[in-house]
Scaffold this motif. Structure first.
Motif, mmCIF file in Angstrom:
data_model
loop_
_atom_site.group_PDB
_atom_site.id
_atom_site.type_symbol
_atom_site.label_atom_id
_atom_site.label_comp_id
_atom_site.label_asym_id
_atom_site.label_seq_id
_atom_site.Cartn_x
_atom_site.Cartn_y
_atom_site.Cartn_z
ATOM 1 N N GLY A 1 7.765 -43.083 15.141
ATOM 2 C CA GLY A 1 7.892 -42.008 16.155
ATOM 3 C C GLY A 1 9.495 -41.314 16.177
ATOM 4 N N GLU A 2 10.212 -42.136 15.741
ATOM 5 C CA GLU A 2 11.778 -41.295 15.693
ATOM 6 C C GLU A 2 11.747 -40.499 14.504
ATOM 7 O OE1 GLU A 2 14.259 -41.650 17.365
ATOM 8 O OE2 GLU A 2 14.068 -43.128 18.800
ATOM 9 N N ARG A 3 11.366 -41.065 13.539
ATOM 10 C CA ARG A 3 11.310 -40.050 12.178
ATOM 11 C C ARG A 3 10.351 -38.872 12.375
ATOM 12 N NH1 ARG A 3 10.070 -45.021 9.572
ATOM 13 N NH2 ARG A 3 7.953 -44.164 9.207
ATOM 14 N N LEU A 4 9.367 -38.926 13.060
ATOM 15 C CA LEU A 4 8.622 -37.489 13.271
ATOM 16 C C LEU A 4 9.312 -36.940 14.300
ATOM 17 C CD1 LEU A 4 5.075 -39.039 13.513
ATOM 18 C CD2 LEU A 4 5.817 -37.518 11.720
ATOM 19 N N SER A 5 10.012 -37.368 15.212
ATOM 20 C CA SER A 5 10.526 -36.360 16.349
ATOM 21 C C SER A 5 11.921 -35.863 15.639
ATOM 22 C CB SER A 5 11.067 -37.422 17.409
ATOM 23 O OG SER A 5 9.590 -37.836 18.072
ATOM 24 N N ARG A 6 12.341 -36.297 14.481
ATOM 25 C CA ARG A 6 13.701 -35.902 14.182
ATOM 26 C C ARG A 6 13.464 -34.852 13.026
ATOM 27 N NH1 ARG A 6 18.650 -39.935 15.071
ATOM 28 N NH2 ARG A 6 17.413 -41.160 16.654
#
Length: 388
Positions: A67-72
């Motif tokens: 989720g963090e990778r997609l959001s960044r």
């Protein structure tokens, strides 16, 4: 019909831009510009710092969270030359991006769509998307954010010139501007284009002809006397409502494209389709195979449609490009081939009368320059081109 041969353009294309990728690149002589949507760079620690010598570790804890990778993820506009390198002039958080650029590369529009994947998924499964819109009039070196409601998705930007154009998004919805994106007018949709059960429905294909006619294609189960067919509607620039163009019986359109002709000259529209009814998710009778077809009709009123070619069902059609002087390219996967997926290019140089296919292997991006009939393909850092 001889097979066009690849020639190398660069062996270090976008090598220094991380994370790796060419994006939606465009090339003019030695100049390059691209809209590149990528996830964040997530490097690993040196092997000597791993807690378990058999499990690689990222340098920061957030990198382990999808989720963090997609959001960044970010969308970047990068411009430069093949010789002197590339410069990033624009970067925004986004998982999706659409763009338009003028023929002289002086004006660009970019829309970005971003979702927060660190939050819990909503009950309806439709995470809010924040959409933003920008414009540049100096070749992409400086950017101005335009007023745009953030809950209106933009999937396509189609412009006649830097002042007049369309934004097309989920719903589907169509908006028109005549003042460079300062104000927008919502356009009434053609019949049966929307489905209340699918608030993020999109048109199956969109095209803007050289005369400013916007065409949209979508599938209908029933529309008057039309059954189980794709319909194409057209919108003249000076009109407020769509009007019928053609019906493509028993097929689902994948892509629309039109030839680039001088003002006052008749041009052609091409439709790439999959034959048969539209399949719904979870249909147990769907084997995933489709016979593909390409059709053509002239750009005047009340045209007659000609189906030019059907393709073997082993080809899964994905895209199409329309060039000059009868050049047509169709891109597909080959379901009969084992191993890693290869891109198959099916091409015609005689307006669709005869076709050949080329196995182009595993490419990492490409672009077809319809004004010069030049196809570009990226293999790792090696950029190649061939002329049709």
């Amino acid at each position: 019909m001889t097979t066009p041969a690849w020639e190398n353009v660069s062996d270090a294309f976008m090598r220094n831009d991380k994370p790796y990728g060419g994006g939606a690149f465009r090339i003019r002589d030695s100049e390059v510009m691209t809209l590149k949507v990528t996830g964040p760079d997530t490097p690993f620690k040196p092997a000597s710092e791993w807690k378990n010598p058999e499990i690689a570790e990222h340098t920061e804890p957030w990198m382990n969270n999808s989720g963090e990778r997609l959001s960044r993820s970010t969308a970047s506009f990068i411009r430069g030359t093949l010789d002197s390198g590339m410069t990033r002039y624009f970067q925004q958080q986004a998982q999706d991006g659409a763009w338009w650029y003028s023929k002289d590369w002086a004006a660009q529009y970019i829309s970005t769509g971003w979702m927060d994947f660190t939050r819990q998924e909503p009950v309806n499964g439709l995470a809010p998307q924040i959409t933003r819109l920008w414009r540049s009039i100096d070749g992409g070196r400086t950017w101005t954010q335009l007023k745009w409601p953030e809950d209106r998705n933009i999937s396509y930007l189609k412009f006649l010139d830097p002042q007049r154009g369309y934004a097309i998004g989920w719903g589907p919805n169509v908006w028109r501007t005549a003042d460079g994106g300062q104000t927008w007018q919502a356009i009434a949709l053609p019949p049966m284009a929307t489905d209340y059960r699918k608030p993020r429905k999109q048109f199956d294909a969109v095209d803007l002809g050289p005369d400013g006619l916007l065409r949209v294609a979508y599938y209908v189960g029933m529309l008057g006397e039309v059954r189980l067919s794709s319909v194409v509607y057209r919108l003249p620039w000076d009109k407020a409502q769509f009007e019928p163009d053609v019906v493509l019986p028993d097929q689902v359109v994948v892509r629309l494209g039109s030839t680039e002709e001088p003002p006052g000259h008749t041009y052609s529209i091409y439709a790439l389709s999959r034959l048969g009814p539209q399949q719904t998710d979870g249909d147990q009778n769907d084997n995933g195979k489709r016979t593909g077809a390409i059709s053509m009709w002239p750009g005047h009123r009340n045209p007659a449609v000609r189906q030019l070619q059907t393709f073997d069902e082993r080809y899964s059609l994905t895209d199409m490009d329309v060039g000059k002087r009868g050049v047509l390219l169709v891109y597909a996967g080959d379901s009969s081939r084992r191993g890693a997926p290869h891109q198959i290019t099916l091409y015609s140089q005689d307006y669709g009368k005869s076709w050949k296919d080329i196995d182009d292997g595993m490419t990492q991006g490409g672009w077809f320059d319809s004004l010069t009939n030049t196809q570009y393909a990226l293999y790792a850092y090696t950029l190649r081109k061939r002329q049709f």
